[in-house]
Design an enzyme around this catalytic site. Structure first.
Site, PDB file in Angstrom:
ATOM      1  N   HIS A 259     169.693 -31.581  93.105  1.00 33.02           N
ATOM      2  CA  HIS A 259     170.080 -32.977  92.933  1.00 33.02           C
ATOM      3  C   HIS A 259     170.522 -33.296  91.501  1.00 33.02           C
ATOM      4  CE1 HIS A 259     165.779 -32.938  91.784  1.00 33.02           C
ATOM      5  NE2 HIS A 259     166.164 -33.815  90.885  1.00 33.02           N
TER       6      HIS A 259
ATOM      7  N   ASP B 135     165.603 -28.044  97.812  1.00 33.82           N
ATOM      8  CA  ASP B 135     166.299 -28.814  96.786  1.00 33.82           C
ATOM      9  C   ASP B 135     166.536 -27.959  95.542  1.00 33.82           C
ATOM     10  OD1 ASP B 135     167.569 -30.935  95.615  1.00 33.82           O
ATOM     11  OD2 ASP B 135     165.748 -31.919  94.934  1.00 33.82           O
TER      12      ASP B 135
ATOM     13  N   SER C 229     163.531 -33.262  85.622  1.00 33.51           N
ATOM     14  CA  SER C 229     163.663 -32.416  86.796  1.00 33.51           C
ATOM     15  C   SER C 229     164.100 -31.017  86.378  1.00 33.51           C
ATOM     16  CB  SER C 229     164.674 -33.019  87.774  1.00 33.51           C
ATOM     17  OG  SER C 229     164.745 -32.252  88.949  1.00 33.51           O
TER      18      SER C 229
END
Length: 1255
Positions: A152, A174, A226
């Site tokens: 993402h 992901d 992240s």
């Protein structure tokens, strides 16, 4: 002067001038480590002892900096105070130095801690930022020779080599991944699946790992993090961060990690946000801007700022916008104690209170709502007054401000009293909310006194202590056990709940109207506007003014009303306040003092006094508080009981071999198993045998005895009838013939009387007097025949006990298949017999068996809160309802309200006034902490944690019991499953609440009913797709008071909590232990697990290399059946050579404790075994030889034990040989009687027929 000299840790430092001394020349030298420690200790003591300090000398060369000055920079707050005092002293001697001040500001920056420094060092060449438009959007890291980056996170890796790699996407996790070049693999992270509970490290400090979840303190980590790795103390990666979600005071992280097999696993908490640095945009006048950087702020443009917040009230970045609007750019960021400064956007108000000191009134401290759902005895109130702000709107702790007819006044919070049945203790207040601890009562009253006037407001509300756990205590105990509970947080942190605000309606302020001569003058306050409405001589005037204005048409003050208009402050959207005219700008602020997860001390009831009996347990209970007692059977039918015990009682329960469990109060569960014991002796006399079997199998014993009695009775009756019939048939012909002479043998067999004898007694008397030898022969012949036949039948009959023998088939040469019981803690031993090889022992013990269903979250339900818009009042006109779009929203128009009212609406007209009332339903403020989740459960997967020993190789492994996933160890390939029984304790619909699981048939999404579970439904706790059906009905408002009355069904969630049955934790069959996160059942004793082994040739041993027994004899030294390894067998042997041999019982009669034994050339070996057989007889395999063991077993002495029996229970105990002997003797004697009767009848019949034919 003093009697002794003062002692100092070192010589006092003389006073030095405040200017730094000239720097001494420095020569590089190596200080011993011990000398450095002494020097640091001396310097620390000096800092703590003396106040007059000179400035730190200029920094030395870089090599000396970390040794001498780094520890000084890490001093605590106490040294900071000294620096401030030192600055004050310097200010007296000379002007301040701007450079020095700037330097001091830089030195106050927090230095990274040890964990952060370690992670930064490791991340320097193994973690790479991902850039997007010149900003860091996330991170990529190199782990185990592979590059990982969150899928993402958009942008380009800040490394030319890694950015050129072609990545593969794994949308399930992901992640994007790629193999790194060979020259970079030496600098990659290592990863590990070992994650013991504790603390780990990442870029921002410590990460706590507990119950399979990674959490950090709230505020640590945010968007842009992240892809950062989490490391253990050895620098190995245990997880990669993808996002997070705030859960009270901590933030739960979404991570990707690895399991024991090296398989990637993703864990994502509910409502988790991805932490890529994506800028949220807000809107102002058709122009977008970053929500964190608004063009205006409240302190500079309050009205415009409220309008901006109203436009973006539903924007995902509303919280960022609100925080930025409150903190104007350039303003100094304050400490965390000043959070929630957003309430300076609001003001207090006056509202109607139903019960003041005398009747109802317009009160400055009207109570809007009361909540007491926590387990700590605290109460949260929402009032019209505010706390933590002074009359000017500045932050001021322990202060209450209130509205007194348009004037904002303040009072110290300690002058405000709150009481129920007794006074309450006010903990703190923030905004419109007050947190207090109150005793039990049916109403709550708030009051204060100002200028000899007492203001009070009371509302009916049942305040009571909500205990947590299984004991209904009324006060928290001093000692006890810690248990998870929900408590009201004592801080004002943002926990995701909001309270709705809007611009206040117009208020009449008579102080703005004055009489100047013969005309009326209206003077609005400086910086505000006023709405003027007058009726003067038939002329109506309605005008908004900003400055003073004179109205010459009006000559009396009563002809005009001045309404104070405010568009720079919000008030709570109360149903007791009129709504502002037009489109009202609304907003929302955070609710403080929400429910949060915590730990509460719960009492422990006195332990019950337990008395064990035969298959029974007696509990003597003496609780201090009403305490719940829950029991269940650990079988297929739990037959659970759930009882509230308030007084000392005695309860008796039956216990079976499959187990029984009871939970007393907050004590942990206790389990008991019955053993196959009973009074009497299965190898004793008949009455002892009957007593033994009657207690073990009462119905079977009674049935068997009844059958035996019936057989004996029928046998005796049949034999008697046959004898009488034969005698009559034999004697009839001779009775019909006068002076007939009967043969001697026939007279003896038929007991014929002589001519002189008429009755049996007369015949016996005749024989006794005339021929006693014949008398005794006559009596002994039937008895002798009976004894002889009985002995013959006893010798012929073969006594065979009925046993169920389960034989294990021999394994093939390379593959071996077997089946083990699916019961944790029960060892299973077998061997592999392969031609030409010695038997290979295999031992398997399941330590834990998990059954994890596939669940789908249908919806979340919790308490609802009824939202009521401030009523829209229109004087002298009509209104209509606007379209409804909120959950369960109701709208009604009422006419003829507020005639000539001076308080609230201030209408001139009589019946032409109208009010629009609106009410709707929303989730409660505490829904995040107190809610239930409705799941649909589907196919379950099974995991088994096994201790496996194959030969001399052992391993502890986890295997998926699906028949497909193999486990490899030491060359052995093991495949388990699928389970023999497709069973699960979970129904198709289950509910999770407070860490427990309930089988409950909840209504489908969108089909909830008022007052029942599911009356409000939402897909997730934070989603906005709320469905509600609460039977909300609006009522006509009462004239004279502005309000929105309504009726509504009670909360179905609250009713379900009161009526719910015990959870599956206490009612699941087969002794299942139920857990959450994830939802699973553990150690269910049901079914069996098929096992398939692929064993390499290297693990087998040739027969020629193992001992061979030439002679063996087995003797049972001691045997207690139905007890854990209560049998001891001694095998005397002679072996060809010494060595190690596998031992095994092919049948299921006995379970061995040993899997292999050491043999000498000659000697004896002791083997422990368990059996459920009274008279066991089994073949014991030692290497390739067999020996038979048999003997008698006695019942165990203990009726009840605290652990299950470690032996196969696929059959029941056999009937003892002694019992068979007595039984066959009894049945054999009855058969002999019948046989004798039949023989006699046959002889007589043959004789009669022959005689008739002869005649």
């Amino acid at each position: 002067m003093f009697p002794f000299q003062p002692m100092y840790p070192m010589q006092p430092m003389p006073y030095r001038n405040p200017f730094a001394a000239p720097r001494r020349p420095w020569f590089p030298r190596t200080d011993p480590f011990l000398a450095m420690q002494v020097q640091e200790l001396t310097r620390s003591m000096a800092n703590l002892t003396f106040k007059q300090r000179r400035e730190a000398p200029p920094e030395g060369p870089p090599a000396k900096k970390p040794k001498r000055e780094a520890p000084q920079k890490q001093k605590g707050g106490g040294q900071g105070k000294k620096k401030k005092n030192q600055g004050k002293k310097k200010a007296k001697t000379g002007p301040p130095n701007p450079k020095a001040q700037n330097g001091n500001k830089k030195k106050t920056n927090k230095k990274p801690g040890k964990r952060q420094r370690m992670v930064m060092k490791l991340e320097s060449d193994k973690t790479f930022p991902i850039m997007l438009e010149g900003k860091i959007n996330g991170y990529a890291c190199v782990v185990g020779g592979k590059l990982f980056r969150p899928m993402h996170v958009e942008g380009k890796i800040d490394n030319d080599v890694l950015a050129a790699l072609k990545t593969k996407k794994a949308s399930k996790y992901d992640l994007e991944y790629a193999d790194v070049p060979q020259n970079m693999r030496a600098d990659t992270f290592k990863y590990t699946h070992e994650k013991p509970q504790g603390y780990y490290s990442w870029h921002h400090g410590a990460v706590q790992y507990e119950n399979g979840r990674f959490t950090v303190p709230k505020g640590v980590g945010a968007k842009g993090d992240s892809g950062r790795p989490i490391l253990d103390n050895q620098g190995r990666v245990v997880a990669i961060v993808l996002g997070g979600v705030n859960e009270g005071s901590r933030t739960a992280l979404s991570v990707v990690m690895w399991n024991e097999k090296g398989v990637t696993v993703k864990y994502t908490p509910e409502n988790c946000e991805q932490w890529s640095l994506v800028t949220t945009m807000c809107l102002l006048a058709n122009v977008t801007f970053p929500c964190a950087q608004p063009p205006i702020c409240y302190d500079r443009k309050p009205a415009e700022t409220l309008a901006m917040l109203s436009v973006n009230v539903d924007n995902p970045g509303y919280d960022e916008l609100l925080e930025a609007a409150v903190k104007c750019p350039g303003r100094k960021r304050r400490s965390t104690e000043e959070l929630f400064k957003e309430y300076k956007l609001t003001r207090p108000y006056m509202a109607r209170c139903i019960r003041c000191a005398v009747g109802s009134c317009h009160s400055p401290i009207a109570i809007e709502a009361v909540k007491s759902d926590g387990h700590d005895g605290y109460v949260r109130l929402q009032t019209s007054s505010q706390y933590g702000l002074d009359s000017s709107g500045n932050l001021k702790g322990r202060t209450m401000r209130y509205d007194m007819h348009g004037t904002i006044e303040e009072i110290p919070l300690h002058q405000v009293s709150l009481h129920t049945s007794r006074p309450c203790h006010i903990v703190d207040g923030h905004g419109y909310f007050l947190l207090a601890r109150c005793p039990a009562g049916d109403s709550i009253t708030m009051e204060f006194k100002k200028d000899a006037v007492t203001h009070s407001c009371s509302v009916p509300y049942e305040v009571k202590f909500n205990p947590v756990g299984r004991e209904l205590y009324t006060h928290p105990p001093e000692h006890g056990a810690e248990q998870a509970c929900q408590v009201y947080a004592h801080d004002a942190q943002n926990r995701g709940a909001y309270v709705e605000m809007h611009l206040p309606g117009s208020e009449v302020d008579s102080s703005l109207v004055s009489l100047s001569g013969s005309s009326v003058t209206v003077t609005p306050p400086a910086g505000t506007s006023a709405l003027v409405e007058c009726e003067c001589g038939g002329t109506k005037i309605s005008e908004t003014i900003n400055t003073a204005k004179q109205f010459s048409q009006c000559t009396k003050k009563e002809q005009c009303r001045a309404y104070r208009l405010q568009n720079d402050k919000w008030v709570y959207n109360s149903d007791k306040l009129p709504k502002a005219a037009g489109a009202t700008l609304k907003g929302k602020l955070h609710v403080p003092f929400l429910l949060a997860d915590g730990k509460c001390t719960v009492p422990l009831a006195p332990e019950p006094m337990i008395t064990f009996g035969f298959r029974s347990v007696s509990l003597k209970l003496h609780p201090k508080n009403p305490t719940y007692l829950t029991t269940r059977q650990l079988a297929d039918e739990p037959h659970y009981t759930h009882e509230l015990i308030s007084e000392p009682v005695v309860r008796n329960f039956s216990v079976t071999e499959k187990g029984w469990e009871f939970v007393w109060g907050n004590h942990p569960p206790k389990r008991f198993w019955a053993q196959e014991t009973a009074p009497g002796n299965p190898h004793g006399l008949p009455h002892e045998v009957i007593t033994h079997y009657y207690h073990r199998y009462p119905m079977s014993t009674i049935l068997g005895l009844s059958i035996c009695a019936a057989i004996v009775t029928v046998s005796i009756a049949a034999s008697t009838w046959l004898l009488c019939k034969s005698r009559v048939s034999c004697l009839t012909p001779y009775r019909l013939t006068p002076n007939a002479r009967m043969p001697l043998c026939l007279a003896v067999l038929c007991c014929a009387r002589t001519a002189r004898a008429e009755t049996t007694w007369e015949s016996l008397d005749h024989l006794w007097n005339n021929n006693q030898q014949m008398f005794w022969i006559q009596l002994l012949i039937p008895l002798a025949a009976l004894i002889v036949v009985t002995r013959l039948l006893r010798c012929v009959c073969c006594v065979v006990p009925f046993l169920v023998v389960a034989g294990a088939a021999g394994a093939g040469a390379y593959e071996h298949a077997t089946t083990m019981p699916s019961q944790a803690g029960i060892p299973y031993n077998t061997i592999v017999n392969r031609a030409g090889y010695a038997p290979l022992p295999i031992s398997i013990t399941p330590t834990k068996i998990k059954l994890i269903p596939t669940v789908n979250l249908e919806y979340v339900t919790c308490h609802y809160k009824t939202g009521m818009d401030s009523p829209a009042i229109k004087c002298c006109g009509s209104q209509e309802c606007t379209p409804t779009y909120r959950p369960d929203e109701q709208c009604k128009v009422f006419t003829g309200v507020y005639p000539f009212m001076w308080g609230g609406a201030y209408c001139f007209c009589d019946t032409e006034n109208t009010q629009v009332s609106k009410a709707y339903v929303m989730k409660s403020d505490d829904c995040l902490a107190d809610h239930a989740e409705a799941y649909k459960a589907h196919t379950a997967s099974v995991q088994a944690f096994l201790n496996i020993t194959v030969g001399e190789h052992s391993i502890v492994t986890t295997v998926y019991v699906n028949g497909e996933t193999p486990v490899n160890f030491n060359g052995v390939k093991l495949t388990a499953g699928p389970l023999s029984t497709a069973w699960t304790p979970f129904d198709r619909k289950i509910v999770q609440y407070a860490g427990e699981i309930y089988n409950y048939d909840f209504p489908e999404y969108g089909a909830g009913q008022p007052g029942a579970f599911g009356d409000i439904q939402s897909r997730t706790v934070s989603s906005s797709d709320l469905y509600a059906n609460t039977n909300l009905v609006l009522q006509r408002p009462k004239a004279g008071a502005i309000h929105v009355p309504y009726t509504q069904a009670p909360s179905g969630f609250e009713q379900w909590k009161k009526d719910k049955a015990p959870s599956l934790k206490f009612t699941a069959p087969f002794g299942c232990e139920i857990y959450t996160n994830p939802i699973r059942a553990e150690n269910c004793a049901v079914g069996s697990i098929p096992l398939a082994f692929d064993i390499p040739d290297a693990l087998f041993t040739r027969v020629s290399e193992t001992p061979t027994l030439s002679a063996a004899e087995c003797t049972l030294n001691e045997c207690v059946y139905s007890s854990d390894f209560g049998g001891i067998a001694t095998v005397k042997y002679s072996a060809s050579k010494s060595g190690k041999c596998a031992v095994h019982v092919p049948s299921g009669t006995a379970t061995l404790k040993e899997a292999a034994i050491e043999l000498a050339e000659q000697g004896s070996a002791t083997i422990h075994f368990s059996t459920a057989n009274i008279h066991p007889e089994f073949r014991l395999q030692i290497c390739t030889s067999y020996v038979t063991c048999k003997g008698d077993c006695h019942p165990p002495k203990d009726h009840i034990v605290t652990h299950p029996q470690y032996h196969a229970q696929t059959f029941t105990a056999a009937v003892s040989k002694t019992a068979w002997t007595w039984l066959t003797s009894l049945l054999g004697g009855s058969a002999v009687i019948i046989i004798i009767g039949l023989v006699l009848a046959t002889i007589v019949a043959m004789y009669v027929l022959t005689n008739q034919k002869h005649n």
